[in-house]
Design a protein around this motif. Structure first.
Motif, PDB file in Angstrom:
ATOM      1  N   UNK A 539       0.825  -1.205   0.000  1.00  0.00           N
ATOM      2  CA  UNK A 539       0.000   0.000   0.000  1.00  0.00           C
ATOM      3  C   UNK A 539       0.858   1.254   0.000  1.00  0.00           C
ATOM      4  N   UNK A 540       0.336   2.329  -0.616  1.00  0.00           N
ATOM      5  CA  UNK A 540       1.052   3.596  -0.699  1.00  0.00           C
ATOM      6  C   UNK A 540       0.328   4.627   0.158  1.00  0.00           C
ATOM      7  N   UNK A 541       0.860   4.974   1.338  1.00  0.00           N
ATOM      8  CA  UNK A 541       0.192   5.982   2.160  1.00  0.00           C
ATOM      9  C   UNK A 541       0.494   7.375   1.628  1.00  0.00           C
ATOM     10  N   UNK A 542      -0.260   8.410   2.011  1.00  0.00           N
ATOM     11  CA  UNK A 542      -1.489   8.260   2.782  1.00  0.00           C
ATOM     12  C   UNK A 542      -2.650   7.796   1.916  1.00  0.00           C
ATOM     13  N   UNK A 543      -3.673   7.272   2.566  1.00  0.00           N
ATOM     14  CA  UNK A 543      -4.817   6.746   1.830  1.00  0.00           C
ATOM     15  C   UNK A 543      -5.437   7.848   0.978  1.00  0.00           C
ATOM     16  N   UNK A 544      -5.801   7.494  -0.243  1.00  0.00           N
ATOM     17  CA  UNK A 544      -6.440   8.446  -1.130  1.00  0.00           C
ATOM     18  C   UNK A 544      -5.492   9.294  -1.937  1.00  0.00           C
ATOM     19  N   UNK A 545      -4.195   9.179  -1.686  1.00  0.00           N
ATOM     20  CA  UNK A 545      -3.228   9.960  -2.458  1.00  0.00           C
ATOM     21  C   UNK A 545      -3.239   9.488  -3.904  1.00  0.00           C
ATOM     22  N   UNK A 546      -3.111  10.411  -4.877  1.00  0.00           N
ATOM     23  CA  UNK A 546      -3.092   9.994  -6.291  1.00  0.00           C
ATOM     24  C   UNK A 546      -2.026   8.939  -6.536  1.00  0.00           C
ATOM     25  N   UNK A 547      -2.401   7.891  -7.221  1.00  0.00           N
ATOM     26  CA  UNK A 547      -1.454   6.812  -7.489  1.00  0.00           C
ATOM     27  C   UNK A 547      -1.403   5.779  -6.388  1.00  0.00           C
ATOM     28  N   UNK A 548      -2.153   6.002  -5.308  1.00  0.00           N
ATOM     29  CA  UNK A 548      -2.142   5.031  -4.225  1.00  0.00           C
ATOM     30  C   UNK A 548      -2.814   3.739  -4.643  1.00  0.00           C
ATOM     31  N   UNK A 549      -2.554   2.687  -3.897  1.00  0.00           N
ATOM     32  CA  UNK A 549      -3.132   1.388  -4.260  1.00  0.00           C
ATOM     33  C   UNK A 549      -3.585   0.665  -3.012  1.00  0.00           C
ATOM     34  N   UNK A 550      -4.511   1.275  -2.301  1.00  0.00           N
ATOM     35  CA  UNK A 550      -5.000   0.675  -1.074  1.00  0.00           C
ATOM     36  C   UNK A 550      -5.782  -0.593  -1.342  1.00  0.00           C
ATOM     37  N   UNK A 551      -6.351  -1.138  -0.271  1.00  0.00           N
ATOM     38  CA  UNK A 551      -7.117  -2.363  -0.403  1.00  0.00           C
ATOM     39  C   UNK A 551      -6.394  -3.551   0.178  1.00  0.00           C
ATOM     40  N   UNK A 552      -7.087  -4.696   0.153  1.00  0.00           N
ATOM     41  CA  UNK A 552      -6.515  -5.916   0.711  1.00  0.00           C
ATOM     42  C   UNK A 552      -5.293  -6.341  -0.095  1.00  0.00           C
ATOM     43  N   UNK A 553      -4.307  -6.991   0.558  1.00  0.00           N
ATOM     44  CA  UNK A 553      -3.104  -7.415  -0.165  1.00  0.00           C
ATOM     45  C   UNK A 553      -3.403  -8.234  -1.409  1.00  0.00           C
ATOM     46  N   UNK A 554      -4.365  -9.153  -1.342  1.00  0.00           N
ATOM     47  CA  UNK A 554      -4.659  -9.994  -2.500  1.00  0.00           C
ATOM     48  C   UNK A 554      -5.191  -9.158  -3.665  1.00  0.00           C
ATOM     49  N   UNK A 555      -5.997  -8.106  -3.363  1.00  0.00           N
ATOM     50  CA  UNK A 555      -6.499  -7.230  -4.421  1.00  0.00           C
ATOM     51  C   UNK A 555      -5.365  -6.424  -5.038  1.00  0.00           C
ATOM     52  N   UNK A 556      -4.471  -5.932  -4.202  1.00  0.00           N
ATOM     53  CA  UNK A 556      -3.362  -5.123  -4.716  1.00  0.00           C
ATOM     54  C   UNK A 556      -2.410  -5.953  -5.566  1.00  0.00           C
ATOM     55  N   UNK A 557      -2.384  -7.258  -5.364  1.00  0.00           N
ATOM     56  CA  UNK A 557      -1.438  -8.118  -6.071  1.00  0.00           C
ATOM     57  C   UNK A 557      -1.889  -8.472  -7.487  1.00  0.00           C
TER      58      UNK A 557
END
Length: 690
Positions: A539-557
């Protein structure tokens, strides 16, 4: 000067004796809320260096202390029916009561009045009537609380529970015991504090504490000063093999969590903090009493040398802060190691012993070898057998990545050579990378290498998206193979402009094409996901930052694993694929172990042979790699590569302790690698650690 000391513990008394002995104070008074014989705790640990410093500061003290001291050189690690001994450590301990008695007598000899049973409730009034007020009033310091706006303290509470106990069992050395329970490991830190008694500190995780029944035992409200006898009874049963029929005793012994105290400053006008009031360091790396006595000596020295109190207090803090900061960093590493001890209980007992002894990073492989060559030789023989190599330093043992055999555990990544034309590497790359290969490392990583023209243009570096580029890389790889024993890998990444939206299918095609070209050249392929938010599964903090990729690890993968699948389809199955990640900015302080472990497991399941964990600091690269290797990287054939300000001398410690399988040495440390001609045996390739 007219000096008031709040707190009649070892730190306050020792300072008072030194101040009187050196003529610093025309008047000095100690205010202690307890009675002279009232103290809590058991043994106090002092290193040989600490005893030398005490003798130098006041020669009258050590002769009085010496008959009470229990000394040892050995540290024993008892783990699952095994015992490993490391010597040459040089420590001593005595009872806290005995040390207080010696210091009380010395203060009496020097004419220092100690007002027992006197609790200071008005620090302001005391400060108004004295030139200096020394607040040595403990971890819960009222003086620190009174001037909290100035001191700006923070208190970080540890996760483990611990309890301080005594026994009539006379130990002959410092001993670590690990006792397995259904809820997790119970740790016992034990050492002699006289010829007839020893101190035991029992520590365990919250889960293990509850599973063992201690939560129920501690539920009863105990009167002040009484010990938790029900818990002591449970411990006696758990540790019956250790105690061998001897008794356990308490002294206001209750379950605690260790508080790490830090203050932004230790001074408020003429009030200065000393010892636990100013700072604490976890008991697993030594004694808080020793730290307080070092403070006392430094403060007395500054008051003696400086022209006035203000200058003296400033000089004291400036002198002590670096040493205290270093000790607190080591203490944090040690505390976190014990808090996560269940991660390491899968290790072979020999490796576990090395891991425990080097946990604070203040003790290295080279340091252990100087102290006890026999212990290190036994560890080396075990590691060599496990690696299928010849006897010698751990860094020189072979390592297998998939079907690739590496001559040793050292990796060099010399970085990009410039200039380049149209992404084509040239003679400068040949010299740069070829020279690095001759240094003797087992693996050299060429990169960063872009998989597209956009990426090469953005970095100004080399690529692997044309036949001309592949031909030049082939020339470089042939030189490396012909003139060294190093294998050569390539770090592939997109490296395109930030914010560029690249469809997954296009990215997959670019990586697949680069992998096809790399298959004709390189021994290993590494996907560089360290800095690219499009590919990083973290995940790329902070949440909601442009280009971030929040979410569950399996979704981000899903997105990065699609690229990995495209690579694996083109790359020979017998050759290893590594994935480079950088968790430092996303998991500060080594946190996020569960997410890192899940990421590593997914990578291994999809065909990755190794994960390359990079960070800006040695501690960072070491910590994150350790989290993955010992929480997820137990799969057969899955390796962890650590990177982050690691010197060649660090590699032995890291791989022997099981923090990582291979290490990328810092570019500034590459001179520690000795150039060697083709065919030279492994042992002569690398300099011995200093």
């Amino acid at each position: 000067m007219r000096i008031a000391v709040i707190g009649g513990g070892p730190g306050g008394l020792y300072f008072s004796a030194l101040a009187r002995r050196h003529g610093i104070a025309r008047e000095i008074t100690v205010w202690e809320r307890n009675a002279p014989s009232e103290t809590f705790g058991f043994g106090v640990v002092l290193s040989d260096q600490a005893l030398d410093a005490i003798e130098l500061a006041d020669p009258a003290l050590l002769p009085a202390m010496r008959p009470m001291l229990a000394r040892w050189d050995d540290i024993d690690v008892h783990y699952r029916g095994t015992a490993f001994t490391a010597g040459g450590n040089g420590f001593a301990a005595m009872s806290r009561t005995g040390l207080l008695t010696v210091l009380q007598r010395r203060c009496a000899e020097l004419g220092v009045p100690v007002r027992y049973g006197s609790e200071i409730t008005d620090v302001d009034a005391l400060a108004a009537g004295h030139d200096v007020v020394v607040a040595a009033d403990g971890v819960n310091s009222p003086s620190r609380a009174r001037y909290a706006e100035t001191f700006r303290p923070t208190v970080q509470t540890g996760r483990c529970r611990y309890i301080w106990l005594g026994t009539d069992l006379a130990l002959d050395s410092f001993k670590f015991y690990v006792v397995d329970t259904p809820g997790g490991a119970v740790q016992v830190h034990a050492y002699p504090d006289s010829g007839q008694s020893s101190t035991l500190i029992v520590e365990l995780s919250e889960d293990a504490w509850r599973a063992a029944g201690f939560a129920d035992a501690a539920a009863a409200q105990l009167p002040p000063g009484e010990s938790d006898e029900r818990s002591i009874g449970i411990i006696a049963e758990l540790c019956k093999d250790i105690l061998d029929g001897h008794e356990l005793s308490g002294n206001n012994s209750r379950w605690l969590r260790f508080p790490t105290v830090r203050c932004e400053t230790w001074r408020h006008r003429n009030v200065v903090l000393l010892g636990d009031a100013a700072h604490t360091a976890h008991f697993s790396i030594g004694s808080g009493t020793k730290l307080a006595m070092d403070d006392a000596s430094a403060l007395a020295g500054s008051l003696r040398e400086q022209p006035d109190a203000e200058a003296a207090l400033a000089a004291y803090e400036a002198a002590r802060r670096p040493a205290v900061g270093s000790l607190q960093r080591a203490a944090r590493a040690s505390r976190e190691w014990f808090e996560g001890i269940d991660r390491y209980t899968h290790q072979h007992p020999q490796q576990f012993a090395v891991n425990l002894l080097t946990r604070s990073r203040r003790v290295s492989y080279a340091g252990m070898r100087r102290r006890d060559p026999g212990f290190v030789a036994r560890a080396e023989r075990w590691f060599a057998r496990a690696a299928g190599g010849r006897p010698g330093p751990p860094m020189l043992q072979p390592c297998t990545l998939g079907g690739l055999e590496l001559a040793n555990r050292v990796v060099v990544a010399p970085g990009e050579a410039r200039p380049v034309r149209d992404g084509v590497p040239g003679d400068l790359h040949l010299v740069h990378l070829g020279g690095a290969a001759l240094r003797g490392a087992g693996l050299m990583l060429a990169g960063p290498v872009a998989v597209s023209a956009e990426g090469a243009a953005a970095t100004g570096g080399a690529g692997l998206y044309t036949g001309e580029q592949a031909a030049e890389w082939r020339r470089i790889a042939r030189f490396v193979h012909a003139n060294s024993r190093a294998k050569i890998g390539v770090q592939l990444g997109y490296y395109g402009p930030d914010g560029a939206a690249v469809p997954l299918a296009d990215l997959q095609r670019a990586f697949a094409a680069a992998a096809r070209r790399a298959a004709a050249v390189f021994d290993l392929l590494e996907l560089d996901w360290a800095d690219d938010r499009r590919l990083s599964p973290l995940p790329s903090p902070p949440a909601g930052e442009p280009g971030g990729n929040g979410g569950a690890p399996r979704d981000r993968l899903r997105y990065p694993l699609g690229v990995l699948d495209a690579i694996r389809a083109e790359w020979p199955a017998e050759r290893p694929v590594s994935v480079r990640i950088s968790p430092a900015g996303r998991y500060p302080g080594g946190d996020g172990a569960d997410a890192l472990a899940e990421t590593a497991n997914e990578l291994a399941a999809r065909g990755a042979t190794a994960v390359h964990v990079t960070s800006g600091t040695r501690a960072g690269g070491d910590v994150y790699a350790d989290r993955i290797r010992n929480q997820a990287g137990r799969r057969s054939g899955f390796a962890v590569i650590a990177e982050g300000s690691i010197s060649a001398a660090d590699v032995d410690t890291i791989v022997l302790a099981g923090h990582a399988d291979l290490c990328v040495v810092d570019r500034q440390a590459e001179d520690s690698l000795r150039p060697a001609p083709c065919g030279t045996p492994d042992q002569s390739l690398l300099k011995e650690p200093s």
